[in-house]
Design a protein around this motif. Sequence first.
Motif, mmCIF file in Angstrom:
data_model
loop_
_atom_site.group_PDB
_atom_site.id
_atom_site.type_symbol
_atom_site.label_atom_id
_atom_site.label_comp_id
_atom_site.label_asym_id
_atom_site.label_seq_id
_atom_site.Cartn_x
_atom_site.Cartn_y
_atom_site.Cartn_z
ATOM 1 N N ILE A 25 0.930 -1.237 0.031
ATOM 2 C CA ILE A 25 0.169 0.233 0.010
ATOM 3 C C ILE A 25 0.812 1.295 0.020
ATOM 4 N N GLY A 26 0.644 2.150 -0.985
ATOM 5 C CA GLY A 26 1.642 3.245 -0.956
ATOM 6 C C GLY A 26 3.138 3.292 -1.485
ATOM 7 N N GLY A 27 3.225 2.035 -2.017
ATOM 8 C CA GLY A 27 4.618 1.683 -2.547
ATOM 9 C C GLY A 27 4.662 2.038 -4.054
ATOM 10 N N PRO A 28 5.894 1.861 -4.650
ATOM 11 C CA PRO A 28 6.027 2.354 -6.061
ATOM 12 C C PRO A 28 5.342 1.207 -6.913
ATOM 13 N N LEU A 29 4.968 1.630 -8.090
ATOM 14 C CA LEU A 29 4.027 0.878 -9.184
ATOM 15 C C LEU A 29 5.169 -0.192 -9.737
ATOM 16 N N GLU A 278 7.642 12.400 8.255
ATOM 17 C CA GLU A 278 6.322 13.168 8.386
ATOM 18 C C GLU A 278 5.048 12.485 7.545
ATOM 19 N N ALA A 279 5.500 11.774 6.364
ATOM 20 C CA ALA A 279 4.518 11.717 5.375
ATOM 21 C C ALA A 279 3.503 10.665 5.663
ATOM 22 N N ALA A 280 3.931 9.546 6.488
ATOM 23 C CA ALA A 280 3.011 8.453 7.020
ATOM 24 C C ALA A 280 1.888 8.977 7.606
ATOM 25 N N ASP A 281 2.102 9.785 8.567
ATOM 26 C CA ASP A 281 1.140 10.417 9.496
ATOM 27 C C ASP A 281 0.564 11.672 9.066
ATOM 28 N N TYR A 282 0.875 12.140 8.063
ATOM 29 C CA TYR A 282 0.019 13.466 7.535
ATOM 30 C C TYR A 282 -1.090 13.255 7.284
ATOM 31 N N ARG A 283 -2.247 14.471 7.520
ATOM 32 C CA ARG A 283 -3.546 14.171 7.631
ATOM 33 C C ARG A 283 -4.252 13.802 6.517
ATOM 34 N N PHE A 284 -3.402 13.953 5.193
ATOM 35 C CA PHE A 284 -3.823 13.596 3.783
ATOM 36 C C PHE A 284 -2.648 12.912 3.153
ATOM 37 N N ASN A 285 -2.947 12.027 2.225
ATOM 38 C CA ASN A 285 -2.172 11.587 1.599
ATOM 39 C C ASN A 285 -0.936 12.475 0.938
ATOM 40 N N SER A 286 0.055 12.555 1.459
ATOM 41 C CA SER A 286 1.329 13.708 0.562
ATOM 42 C C SER A 286 1.628 13.302 -0.877
ATOM 43 N N PHE A 287 1.193 12.321 -1.288
ATOM 44 C CA PHE A 287 1.582 11.884 -2.765
ATOM 45 C C PHE A 287 0.349 11.889 -3.611
ATOM 46 N N ASP A 288 -0.872 12.350 -3.249
ATOM 47 C CA ASP A 288 -2.000 12.531 -4.001
ATOM 48 C C ASP A 288 -2.006 13.856 -4.939
ATOM 49 N N GLU A 423 -5.821 0.669 -3.046
ATOM 50 C CA GLU A 423 -6.080 2.045 -3.086
ATOM 51 C C GLU A 423 -5.091 2.561 -1.987
ATOM 52 N N ALA A 424 -4.988 4.076 -2.074
ATOM 53 C CA ALA A 424 -3.948 4.487 -1.393
ATOM 54 C C ALA A 424 -4.143 4.335 0.026
ATOM 55 N N PRO A 425 -2.977 4.320 1.018
ATOM 56 C CA PRO A 425 -3.530 4.294 2.527
ATOM 57 C C PRO A 425 -4.170 5.457 2.901
ATOM 58 N N PRO A 426 -5.269 5.269 3.745
ATOM 59 C CA PRO A 426 -6.273 6.014 4.107
ATOM 60 C C PRO A 426 -5.592 7.145 5.375
ATOM 61 N N ASP A 430 -8.383 12.460 3.953
ATOM 62 C CA ASP A 430 -8.572 11.929 2.508
ATOM 63 C C ASP A 430 -9.712 11.947 1.758
ATOM 64 N N ASP A 431 -10.384 12.966 1.886
ATOM 65 C CA ASP A 431 -11.515 13.060 1.077
ATOM 66 C C ASP A 431 -11.490 14.151 -0.344
ATOM 67 N N ASP A 432 -12.247 13.838 -1.233
ATOM 68 C CA ASP A 432 -12.098 14.527 -2.498
ATOM 69 C C ASP A 432 -12.455 15.920 -2.496
#
Length: 496
Positions: A25-29, A278-288, A423-426, A430-432
């Motif tokens: 989850i959240g790793g490279p493709l 910090e990215a793992a616990d940020y309030r939304f997905n930093s890579f979105d 799907e990306a880790p929640p 993480d809303d749209d």
Amino acid sequence: MSQRVLTTESGAPVADNQNSASAGIGGPLLLQDQHLIEKLARFNRERIPERVVHARGSGAYGYFEVTDDVTGFTHTDFLSTVGRRTEVFLRFSTVADSLGGADAVRDPRGFAVKFYTEEGNYDLVGNNTPVFFVKDPIKFPDFIHSRKRDPPPLPERAWEVPPSGRQEPDSVWDFWAHSPEATHQVTWLMGDRGIPASYRHMNGYGSHTYQWTNAEGEAFFVKYHFKTNQGVRSLSAEQAAELAGKDPNSHQTDLFQAIERGVHPSWTLYVQIMPAAEAADYRFNSFDLTKVWPHRDHPLRRVGRLVLDRNPDNVFAEVEQAAFSPNNFVPGIGPSPDKMLQGRLFAYPDAHRYRLGVNHTLPAVNAPRAATARNYGRDGLMAVNRQGRYAKNYEPNSYDGPAETGRPLSAPLAVTGHKGAHEAPPHTKDDDFSQAGELYRLMPAEERRRLVANIAGSLSQVSRDDVIEKNLAHFHAADPEYGRRVAEAVRDLRED
């Protein structure tokens, strides 16, 4: 009636058409994702010979000058010394239209910078918006198909004028209706900045999240912001229609003439920096790619100044043959797990290999400045250099050929979990819709009015009520006032 099954081109059923396969989850493709690779590779080959996206472009040469010390965050050589200058080539473009389209249209703008560094070319391929419509590359071909000129209508649909050969609102809004994550970018696109007054009067963004690594091996995630020093200026829909009619090449004309008369456009580069931990616990997905990092969390840090001071001598050779690849990194800079970025790492160079050939790095605009590229690639279409008549073309060898350094360009990225389409880790936010609502509320009253009018003018042309309602629900979820005003404007236009 049962729904037909989506398959690959070999006929195998597709299990997931929304999420690319990743390493955990959240790793490279993963290259093994046949459906993703097949979609992107076929997509790149749909047009001959112009680019399938970003076809209409303008470009210029210049330089990037470092103004601030960022050596605590990256050890890349061209950013290592305040005052250092690096030659650049910048290509601007519209996204969806063909080479024969007009400049003054509502569309995102490409903002692609090639830095000719002493360690090789570094390509930063972004847009004039900090976000995008989709967050996974497996949806990118579908998105662009929805924006391209439409094929003839289905026989059962009645039209006064068949829409064959034009961009079709039904397709555009139907895709957005099924892609709530697009709401943020739709708000950008339909707002004032959707039609820049010129290329000189718009910002540029790396859009994606990238990784910087310092000399101690510490990793940071970064976002790039090029702020125009000419000030942001935009066109209303009415002004754009008038300008496109007078001069379809308006933005190219403006850029060329400004540089010729010595008015050199410039941008100040800022970055946002996030320690990797910090990215793992940020309030939304930093890579979105559909989200921005709020400046209150990660303020802008100035890096340098980009100046354009020379027009190309041959537009075809230099602008049309310019090939930017987001996987052209230099030591100290690398990719992040941003899924859209990961997909582009394959899609862009693959498009160039198709469009320009396997030797697309040989034209002067794409060739490195510091030294001739040293590798074991040989032959192929348009092999115009000597390519080592007496040199061995394999590695390792015993004849003093180029060898690996053993030093990675960027810090390693730890991954865990099972392979598969995830799907990306929640994250907690993480809303749209939240950021689209925040953008709406930041707009002055007159800009909100224009935004609502722009959306309603297009959405009211959609033939299906359910597609209209799905889109209205997205705007309402972003902000109740936003949704209500768009709904009222659409209703008024449809009743007329």
